[in-house]
Enzyme design. Structure first.
Site, short mmCIF file in Angstrom:
data_model
loop_
_atom_site.label_atom_id
_atom_site.label_comp_id
_atom_site.label_asym_id
_atom_site.label_seq_id
_atom_site.Cartn_x
_atom_site.Cartn_y
_atom_site.Cartn_z
N ASP B 10 0.88 -1.18 0.00
CA ASP B 10 0.00 0.00 0.00
C ASP B 10 0.91 1.22 0.00
O ASP B 10 1.49 1.57 1.04
CB ASP B 10 -0.90 -0.02 1.24
CG ASP B 10 -1.83 1.18 1.30
OD1 ASP B 10 -2.29 1.62 0.23
OD2 ASP B 10 -2.09 1.68 2.41
N GLU B 71 -1.54 -1.61 -5.09
CA GLU B 71 -2.81 -0.97 -5.41
C GLU B 71 -2.59 0.09 -6.49
O GLU B 71 -1.63 0.85 -6.44
CB GLU B 71 -3.44 -0.35 -4.15
CG GLU B 71 -4.94 -0.22 -4.28
CD GLU B 71 -5.65 -0.13 -2.93
OE1 GLU B 71 -5.88 -1.17 -2.32
OE2 GLU B 71 -5.98 0.99 -2.53
N ASP B 144 -2.53 0.77 7.00
CA ASP B 144 -1.74 0.62 5.77
C ASP B 144 -1.27 -0.82 5.59
O ASP B 144 -1.20 -1.33 4.47
CB ASP B 144 -0.53 1.56 5.79
CG ASP B 144 -0.92 2.97 6.21
OD1 ASP B 144 -0.97 3.85 5.34
OD2 ASP B 144 -1.22 3.17 7.40
#
Lengths: 184, 184
Positions: B10, B71, B144
């Site tokens: 992330d 992502e 996160d």
């Protein structure tokens, strides 16, 4: 004064401009090299970033600059573009740091101010001044390479100001004074 | 079926979440590690990016994942944030590529869909499903790291779907059929 070799970078994913200059004795500026690192939209993103990283690392190895100067970017048409350019920029900064260069950032206004003496100069004025300052017969192409040379020039000037300030401060301590262009 | 180790990321500059899982026999998922790589706002940007790069490289060396799942980010509050996150993301993708991993990108919707079965699930639902799927006693912290585990799970599922599709296609060629959970 020792000469200083500077690698200027105009970050981009499809096309990253680079320009290498040398600041020699008497603050003279010399053109060393300029060009672009290009990556294709059909190449996977990690490979595009890897290509940029490897090419910049190779440029550092070949030309041995001491400083990397990169334009500081804040604005963009949209956040997607910002992400894209940011990714290429991050990899460029990393390449400089990993190669042991001092990595410096300059805002577009600082670059314009340093190159033309005017922070709101337009693109053509900046490019023409790049040509004049480096004594080139024509404006370097493409634009990204000319922009990269401009940010390298910005560092050459900014660094010089920093050195002069340091020497002035040293002069104060030693009792020397800066007069008519040199210490007395 | 061979087990597959996946490193989920992330991306962020101040805090980059990572999560490592393993997909074992029978599509079972196992938690390996999770955590954050943090960099201070008072550290020069090139050094922050270098720290992220080195820590991720070290994670790859220690845990030997075969895949990095990251992502895909399109939206942000503003372009400055987008530039900042983009820089960290570029360096993360590069670290994966340089370490020889297959680097895959998933949109937030793909991650939500894969983890919860619903593309518009909220953050809490995703985190609770991460906890359940990895049989953890509590939701991984900080957020996160939980998000990074979620994107790793997304790859575990997506990769599995890709394999099944490949096997189905192979089945068609060989005359096998996929029935009640296996080829017959």
């Amino acid at each position: 004064m020792e000469s200083l070799r500077i690698l200027g970078v105009d970050p981009g994913l499809a096309r990253l401009g680079f320009g290498i200059i040398e600041r020699g004795p008497g603050d003279s500026l010399h053109h060393v090299a300029h060009g672009c690192i290009e990556t294709g939209a059909d190449t996977p993103l990690p490979e595009r970033l890897r290509h940029i990283f490897q090419q910049l690392t190779e440029l550092c190895r070949t030309h041995r600059p001491a400083v990397m100067a990169v334009e500081e970017l804040f604005f963009s048409r949209n956040t997607t573009t910002a992400f894209t350019v940011g990714q290429a920029r991050g990899v460029a900064l990393l390449a400089g740091a990993e190669a042991g260069l001092a990595v410096m950032e300059y805002t577009p206004m600082q670059v314009k101010q340093a190159v033309t003496g005017y922070g709101r100069a337009d693109k053509r004025q900046v490019q023409e001044m790049v040509r004049l300052l480096l004594r080139l017969t024509s404006v370097p192409k493409p634009d990204d390479a000319a922009d990269a040379l401009a940010v390298a020039i910005a560092h050459a000037h900014a660094g010089r100001i920093g050195e002069l300030e340091a020497r002035l401060a040293a002069g104060k301590r030693t009792g020397w004074v800066w007069e008519r262009g040199r210490f007395r």
